[in-house]
Scaffold this active site. Structure first.
Site, short mmCIF file in Angstrom:
data_model
loop_
_atom_site.label_atom_id
_atom_site.label_comp_id
_atom_site.label_asym_id
_atom_site.label_seq_id
_atom_site.Cartn_x
_atom_site.Cartn_y
_atom_site.Cartn_z
N CYS A 176 -16.98 -2.68 10.88
CA CYS A 176 -17.49 -3.46 9.76
C CYS A 176 -16.77 -4.80 9.61
O CYS A 176 -17.30 -5.72 9.00
CB CYS A 176 -17.42 -2.66 8.46
SG CYS A 176 -15.76 -2.24 7.91
N CYS A 199 -20.21 -12.65 -0.40
CA CYS A 199 -20.92 -11.90 0.65
C CYS A 199 -22.41 -12.28 0.67
O CYS A 199 -23.07 -12.10 1.69
CB CYS A 199 -20.78 -10.40 0.43
SG CYS A 199 -19.16 -9.75 0.86
N CYS A 251 -18.54 -8.97 10.61
CA CYS A 251 -18.56 -9.82 9.43
C CYS A 251 -18.58 -11.30 9.80
O CYS A 251 -17.70 -11.77 10.53
CB CYS A 251 -17.33 -9.52 8.56
SG CYS A 251 -17.17 -10.60 7.12
N CYS A 302 -22.41 0.22 10.49
CA CYS A 302 -21.60 1.44 10.44
C CYS A 302 -22.37 2.60 11.06
O CYS A 302 -23.43 2.99 10.56
CB CYS A 302 -21.22 1.76 9.00
SG CYS A 302 -20.21 3.27 8.88
N CYS A 316 -10.88 1.97 12.62
CA CYS A 316 -12.19 1.47 13.04
C CYS A 316 -12.36 0.07 12.46
O CYS A 316 -12.14 -0.14 11.28
CB CYS A 316 -13.31 2.39 12.54
SG CYS A 316 -14.98 1.80 12.91
N ASP A 333 0.83 -1.22 0.00
CA ASP A 333 0.00 0.00 0.00
C ASP A 333 0.86 1.27 0.00
O ASP A 333 0.50 2.29 0.59
CB ASP A 333 -1.06 0.00 1.11
CG ASP A 333 -0.54 0.23 2.53
OD1 ASP A 333 0.62 0.64 2.70
OD2 ASP A 333 -1.30 0.02 3.48
N CYS A 392 -16.31 8.04 6.95
CA CYS A 392 -15.65 6.88 7.55
C CYS A 392 -14.82 7.26 8.78
O CYS A 392 -13.95 8.13 8.71
CB CYS A 392 -14.76 6.21 6.51
SG CYS A 392 -13.86 4.77 7.11
#
Length: 317
Positions: free
Chosen positions: A243, A186, A247, A196, A240, A132, A212
């Protein structure tokens, strides 16, 4: 190039696992027009907030990054540990990815060793690696390489480790046998969207950074946070994981990592908000050595903690 003297796709995958990567896959250089258009549409909506580096045209054309690239070797490293945060409001919450040693340092070291090994097969072999740190759509390429799929919350989910993985890639001029792109799993689940607190997931697979919590706690350099963020942070001071925590894939398939550097540093699981709200620059420097948390400057950490303290007082009966 003399392919006969080059490593095979099988050899490359074996080497990746030998170096300690948990998943490896190969992608051919062929992003579809649809994938490029999705990024363009997201940018057009302004959902990147002030992350202007997301506009870099190289993200839409990998050959602008490395003109001779023919394949991408994508890797994933599991960072999950079994530690859990306390639920009391007096504690601040730090995202799991930042509990231990800075992942850039850990993954970069492995990618560098991997690249050196690849290039040892011949002077004509070229590589370039990223964690990244460059204009690469790492999640898109990870799905193309069969590592996992991009979930409705924008993260890559793997069958073996959920979304608790760091992604990296090596660009190379080797023509390698590509893996089958991963399919989407998903289903009808919308737990990440519903959970969220700031409605950052505007629709499945579309996240608005302006809403976000992770973006604002890590990237937003302003002295004050937007009101809708400050009132709904739920204790988060660095990133954070809401989410991800909800899952079902993460709840069922999270596995403890074997990477010792990802074990939490003291104080990162349960820091007290009151202490973070008044942390000095000197103590910040001592408390977060070789940590991804160094991206969150001391004044930002103080701001995030104070916003949480104020919100918790408002919510008390």
């Amino acid at each position: 190039m003399n392919q006969s003297s080059s490593p095979s796709s099988i050899q490359i995958k074996e080497k990746a696992l030998e170096l300690g990567f948990h998943k490896v896959g190969i992608a051919a250089v062929n992003l579809t027009e649809t994938q490029v258009q999705r990024l363009q549409a997201w940018l057009a909506l302004g959902y990147h907030a002030d992350m202007e580096w997301m506009r870099n045209p190289k993200r839409q054309n990998i050959k602008l990054v490395m003109p001779e690239v023919r394949s991408l070797i994508c890797v994933a490293l599991n960072y999950y540990t079994e530690h859990q945060r306390p639920e009391k409001k007096e504690y601040g919450k730090i995202s799991r990815y930042a509990w231990g040693r800075d992942y850039h340092k850990v993954v970069q070291k492995k990618l560098k060793a991997f690249s050196i090994w690849l290039e040892s097969f011949g002077e004509e072999i070229k590589t370039r690696h990223y964690i990244d740190t460059g204009p690469i759509q790492d999640k898109v390429w990870a799905q193309q390489a069969g590592i996992g799929w991009i979930a409705k919350n924008g993260n890559v989910i793997t069958r073996e480790y959920g979304s608790w993985v760091f992604l990296g890639e090596i660009l190379t001029n080797l023509e390698l046998t590509p893996d089958t792109p991963h399919t989407q799993h998903c289903g009808n689940c919308t737990k990440c969207i519903e959970s969220c607190p700031t409605d950052a997931i505007r629709e499945p697979f579309v996240v608005d950074a302006n809403r976000c919590i992770a973006y604002h706690t890590i990237e937003n350099r302003d002295d004050k946070l937007p009101e809708n963020i400050a009132e709904n942070m739920q204790g988060w001071v660095a990133g954070c994981d809401i989410c991800q925590d909800v899952c079902p894939w993460n709840q069922r398939f999270a596995n403890n990592t074997d990477i010792e550097e990802f074990q939490p540093y003291p104080g990162n699981i349960a820091p007290k908000l009151i202490e973070l709200a008044r942390i000095t620059d000197e103590n910040w420097d001592k408390q977060f050595p070789a940590s991804a948390l160094r991206r969150i400057k001391p004044q930002m950490l103080r701001r995030n903690a104070r916003a949480n303290l104020k919100a918790s007082r408002i919510q008390r009966p």
